[in-house]
Design an enzyme around this catalytic site. Structure first.
Site, PDB file in Angstrom:
ATOM      1  N   TYR A   1       0.820  -1.218   0.000  1.00 18.50           N
ATOM      2  CA  TYR A   1       0.000   0.000   0.000  1.00 18.50           C
ATOM      3  C   TYR A   1       0.852   1.265   0.000  1.00 18.50           C
ATOM      4  O   TYR A   1       0.398   2.311  -0.448  1.00 18.50           O
ATOM      5  CB  TYR A   1      -0.930   0.016   1.216  1.00 18.50           C
TER       6      TYR A   1
ATOM      7  N   LYS B   1       3.329 -15.833   2.684  1.00 17.55           N
ATOM      8  CA  LYS B   1       3.596 -16.593   1.460  1.00 17.55           C
ATOM      9  C   LYS B   1       5.101 -16.849   1.444  1.00 17.55           C
ATOM     10  O   LYS B   1       5.830 -16.422   0.543  1.00 17.55           O
ATOM     11  CB  LYS B   1       3.108 -15.784   0.246  1.00 17.55           C
TER      12      LYS B   1
ATOM     13  N   ASP C   1      -2.699 -18.876   0.624  1.00 14.65           N
ATOM     14  CA  ASP C   1      -3.669 -19.589  -0.219  1.00 14.65           C
ATOM     15  C   ASP C   1      -4.410 -20.656   0.571  1.00 14.65           C
ATOM     16  O   ASP C   1      -5.639 -20.780   0.495  1.00 14.65           O
ATOM     17  CB  ASP C   1      -2.998 -20.154  -1.483  1.00 14.65           C
TER      18      ASP C   1
ATOM     19  N   ASP D   1      -6.277  -7.455   3.842  1.00  8.81           N
ATOM     20  CA  ASP D   1      -7.401  -6.820   3.156  1.00  8.81           C
ATOM     21  C   ASP D   1      -8.289  -7.882   2.534  1.00  8.81           C
ATOM     22  O   ASP D   1      -9.512  -7.881   2.700  1.00  8.81           O
ATOM     23  CB  ASP D   1      -6.859  -5.872   2.070  1.00  8.81           C
TER      24      ASP D   1
ATOM     25  N   ASP E   1     -12.165  -9.580   4.189  1.00  8.31           N
ATOM     26  CA  ASP E   1     -13.454  -9.578   3.481  1.00  8.31           C
ATOM     27  C   ASP E   1     -14.003 -10.998   3.366  1.00  8.31           C
ATOM     28  O   ASP E   1     -15.204 -11.233   3.503  1.00  8.31           O
ATOM     29  CB  ASP E   1     -13.315  -8.976   2.076  1.00  8.31           C
TER      30      ASP E   1
HETATM   31  C1  IPM Z   1     -10.346  -1.600   3.623  1.00 10.40           C
HETATM   32  C2  IPM Z   1     -10.583  -1.065   2.232  1.00 10.40           C
HETATM   33  C3  IPM Z   1      -9.447  -0.126   1.854  1.00 10.40           C
HETATM   34  C4  IPM Z   1      -8.161  -0.936   1.896  1.00 10.40           C
HETATM   35  C5  IPM Z   1      -9.628   0.533   0.472  1.00 10.40           C
HETATM   36  C6  IPM Z   1     -10.908   1.332   0.399  1.00 10.40           C
HETATM   37  C7  IPM Z   1      -8.445   1.377   0.094  1.00 10.40           C
HETATM   38  O1  IPM Z   1     -10.735  -2.105   1.322  1.00 10.40           O
HETATM   39  O2  IPM Z   1     -10.268  -0.796   4.568  1.00 10.40           O
HETATM   40  O3  IPM Z   1     -10.249  -2.813   3.764  1.00 10.40           O
HETATM   41  O4  IPM Z   1      -7.836  -1.646   0.932  1.00 10.40           O
HETATM   42  O5  IPM Z   1      -7.459  -0.867   2.919  1.00 10.40           O
HETATM   43 MG    MG Z   2     -10.783  -4.012   2.169  1.00  8.36          MG
END
Ligand code: IPM
Ligand code: MG
Length: 371
Positions: free
Chosen positions: A138, A188, A220, A244, A248
């Site tokens: 990032y 990884k 993975d 990240d 999710d």
């Molecule tokens: C999160 C989001 C952010 C990230 C995006 C919006 C830049 O996906 O907070 O997980 O990737 O960190």
């Molecule tokens: Mg995210």
């Protein structure tokens, strides 16, 4: 003082809800919260031409905690634009060195039907993702696109310093001590040098925590295990981009992204704890913005984390969490937890379809009536 950053889309809806619940918690436990609000994200781009202004960051500097709704939306979606809503997130993360992003995933048994996973696989799921938030791809330099004689070429850089790994690993082990005493470190290491360093440093930190079980797992195979036997995990610690993606994936288990809170913490202290930025993990969902449809629970539970970590009010935090659990047990659900059902269908299925405000009313009522 808490600074709210409602942001874009459903952000203002859910931040207003969480603010009501936190104020109610204050009245129940005998403290009064002070609030200020700043603009950040797409709304700040529209108003001021930047994702967040320096003078608003200076207001945030004076806060004990930041409570954010969501930023972004199709209106500002040009990935090549020089001003983008996410720049506000990166500004907060770097300015306050919020290197540890905590994303707890808890399952409410009553919501098992809303999850894509079979109910028996969800039994016992209670995990905490600890994502490194200020390093890796990032922020690594160089990053960019160039034109070469043979065509366009782009590069991103994945750097990690051992200190960055060390400090987030310490947080993961400390938190594991308050839970089931197990840490899964995800990397990884069969491919990446940064992952090999990650594994070494986490192992070294683990030596200071002989009471905590440490397991290393490749990213993975972790992705697969999360979707098959998620109850295996207690604390999961990993670098920025892996975190990240995996957080999710883990969030899906709860039945709706709308349920899940997060806290981003660093080394900065407040009078009563750790300075932090708290936000639901869902995005701005512009299609349902302002329609009283958003699930406020992710933000309300983020507010509970705020009470615990930044204001030192573990009592009020636990009460808010209990009020949410009771409300779910009563069968109150926002639309995201009742896909395809109208009010009558929801009643037939044994629950009550609620808007953002009605769900918040129910949570406040539960909170105030707790013994
Ligand atoms: C999160 C989001 C952010 C990230 C995006 C919006 C830049 O996906 O907070 O997980 O990737 O960190
Ligand atoms: Mg995210």
């Amino acid at each position: 003082m808490i600074v709210t950053i409602p942001g874009d889309g459903v952000g203002p809806d859910v931040v207003a809800a969480a603010r009501r619940v936190l104020d109610a918690a204050g009245s129940k436990f005998g403290f009064k919260l002070a609030w200020r609000e700043i603009l950040a994200g797409g709304c700040a781009i529209d108003a001021y031409g930047v994702a967040v202004r320096e003078e608003d960051l200076q207001i945030a500097d004076t806060a004990d905690a930041l409570l954010l709704g969501a930023v972004g939306g199709p209106k500002w979606d040009n990935p090549n634009g020089t001003v983008r809503p996410e720049q506000a997130l990166f500004a907060f993360r770097t300015r306050y060195e919020l290197f540890a992003n905590l994303r707890p995933v808890t399952i409410y048994p009553e919501l098992a039907d809303a999850s894509p996973l079979k109910a028996e696989r969800l039994k016992g799921v209670d995990m905490l993702m600890v994502r490194e938030l200020t390093g890796g791809l990032y922020f690594g330099k160089p990053s960019g696109e160039e034109v070469t004689p043979t065509g366009r070429r782009a590069v991103d850089t994945l750097p990690y310093h051992e200190d960055e790994i060390h400090r987030v690993a310490v947080i993961a082990f400390e938190l594991a001590r308050t839970r089931r005493k197990s840490v899964t470190s995800v990397d990884k290491a069969n491919v990446l040098s940064t992952s090999r360093l990650w594994r070494k440093v986490v192992t070294e930190v683990g030596a200071d925590y002989p009471d905590v079980k440490l397991e290393h797992r490749l990213v993975d195979s972790t992705a697969m295990l999360l979707a098959t036997w998620p109850a295996t995990f207690d604390v999961v610690v990993t670098e920025n981009l892996f975190g990240d993606i995996l957080s999710d994936e883990a969030a899906v288990l709860a039945g709706s992204l709308g349920m899940l809170p997060s806290a981003s913490l660093g080394a900065r202290r407040t009078a009563h704890g750790t300075f932090g930025l708290y936000e639901p993990i869902h995005g701005s969902a512009p299609d349902i913005a302002g329609k009283n449809l958003a699930n406020p629970i992710g933000t309300i539970l983020s507010g509970a984390m705020l009470l615990r970590e930044s204001l030192g009010r573990a009592d009020a935090a636990a009460a808010v969490e209990q009020a949410v659990a009771n409300t779910i047990r009563m069968g109150v659900r926002t639309a995201d937890l009742a896909p395809g059902l109208d009010a009558a269908g929801a009643r037939a299925a044994g629950f009550t379809l609620a808007g953002t405000r009605e769900a918040t009313d129910a949570i406040v009522e539960q909170l105030l009536s707790l013994k």
